[in-house]
Structures are given as C-alpha cells and as structure tokens.
Design an enzyme around this catalytic site. Sequence first.
Site, short mmCIF file in Angstrom:
data_model
loop_
_atom_site.label_atom_id
_atom_site.label_comp_id
_atom_site.label_asym_id
_atom_site.label_seq_id
_atom_site.Cartn_x
_atom_site.Cartn_y
_atom_site.Cartn_z
N SER A 141 8.86 35.31 58.21
CA SER A 141 9.94 36.27 58.43
C SER A 141 9.33 37.65 58.63
CB SER A 141 10.90 36.31 57.24
OG SER A 141 11.78 37.41 57.35
N TYR A 154 11.80 36.74 48.32
CA TYR A 154 11.87 35.95 49.55
C TYR A 154 10.66 36.22 50.43
CZ TYR A 154 13.45 34.48 54.19
OH TYR A 154 13.54 33.90 55.44
#
Length: 245
Positions: A141, A154
């Site tokens: 990401s 995350y």
Amino acid sequence: MGDEQPRVAIVTGGSGGIGRAVVERLAADGMSVVVHYAGNEERATQTVRSVTGQGGSAVAVAADVAEPAQVRALFDEAERRLGGVDVVVNTAGIMLLAPLAELDVADFDRMHRTNVRGAFLVSQQAAERLRPGGALINFSSSVVRLAQPTYGAYAATKGAVEAMTLILARELRGRDVTVNAVAPGPTATPLFLDGKDQQTIDHLASLPPLQRLGRPDDIAETVAFLAGPARWVNGQVIHTNGGIV
C-alpha cells in the site's frame, strides 16, 4: 499454437473490489482464474458469473489464507481443476485503523494474521508451484510511504509484505519467476469509501496530480502488466497511485 492451454491465475481476495477487477482483467487477457474467497461465497459466485458471462474461465475456491493446510488445498485445487499455476495475485487483506497508542492488540493481531502470515503462506506455495514464466504479485500500500496518522499498524503489515516480496524475488534465481508488489494509493472501492464523509473523500481525491481517486481497473492494469508482458520487472514495488508519492 491453437492447442496451447490457457495460463492459470489464482487471485486471493478475488471477490473484493480490487480483487474482482483483477480477476476480470486477467480473464479478459485469456487466463483461467481461480477466484479465492474467505467467507462471502455469494460474492465470489457473482464474480465467476461475471467472467463466464463474458466468455472467460473462472472457478471459486474458499480458503483461510492464514491456515497452511487450506492454502495448500487452494493450490492443489487449482492444479487439479486447471492443470497448474502460472500467476498468483495476493490481494487478500484487512485494514483496521486507529492511532497506534489506541489500537486494540486484537486488531493488530488480526491484521498480521491475514496480511503478513497470509502473504507468507501464499508466497511459500507460489514459490513452490509457479511454472516457469510465472509471476507472483503481492499487495502492499502507498501508506507505507505516506505515513498517514491512524495507518501505523496497517502500514507495518504492508512493510513486512514488501520486505518478503523483494527478498523472495532474489531467492527464486534461476526459476524464471518474477516477484513484485503493487502498492495502490486511495482507490474508490466500497471498503475504502465506507465511513468516510464527502469532505475526506474530496481531499484524498485532490492529492494526486491527476486529481481523482484510483479505480479498481487502474490497479488491475498494473497487475496485468506484471502478470504478462513485464518479464524484466522483478523485485520491485510499483506505486500505483496517480503520483501521490
């Protein structure tokens, strides 16, 4: 040439927003696709119908990507039903957001179980099973570089995925298998948009120089490149985010 068998792809999380776009794009490129899902059989079945309705080939297979026996069974099923595995796209993941000091440790563990342990187990099977000319595409990401508040835990899982991806690419020397990661930026999926007010969405859409959110098809385009013609791209993280970072 006409007797050649289609290449076979496994897409984990293949019924989700980005996952489904990847499935449909790889099927449109002529691959037979295994649509992996964890719990939502109906959504996986809809994805298969979407592909077969366009004349493509797809099957749905359930598995918990964090359980070794189930991941092995997923690859076994792909080999049994479709003859082998040429491409693995690992989109399965969960995102639970909170400031680091406030994040529940159970949520931290849940993300690591799916995002890190799952990527590890899928990558292990891909390393063992991918045929020459194959490709493994993991998902990171852009938040790893953006360092946005509430994304700390995350982003840590995705940093781990990047590290495993880059090292595995070098460990597979001599196999004719590429290993890369795609790192999307803000992408307009139901999961991403859920819970965000319009002001937040508009702000995120304004960040890239191209001044819009990514679309699942944008991400699928990069995956298709890595899965097919990009044989000289290996051991890389491709930031597919419209130029945010």
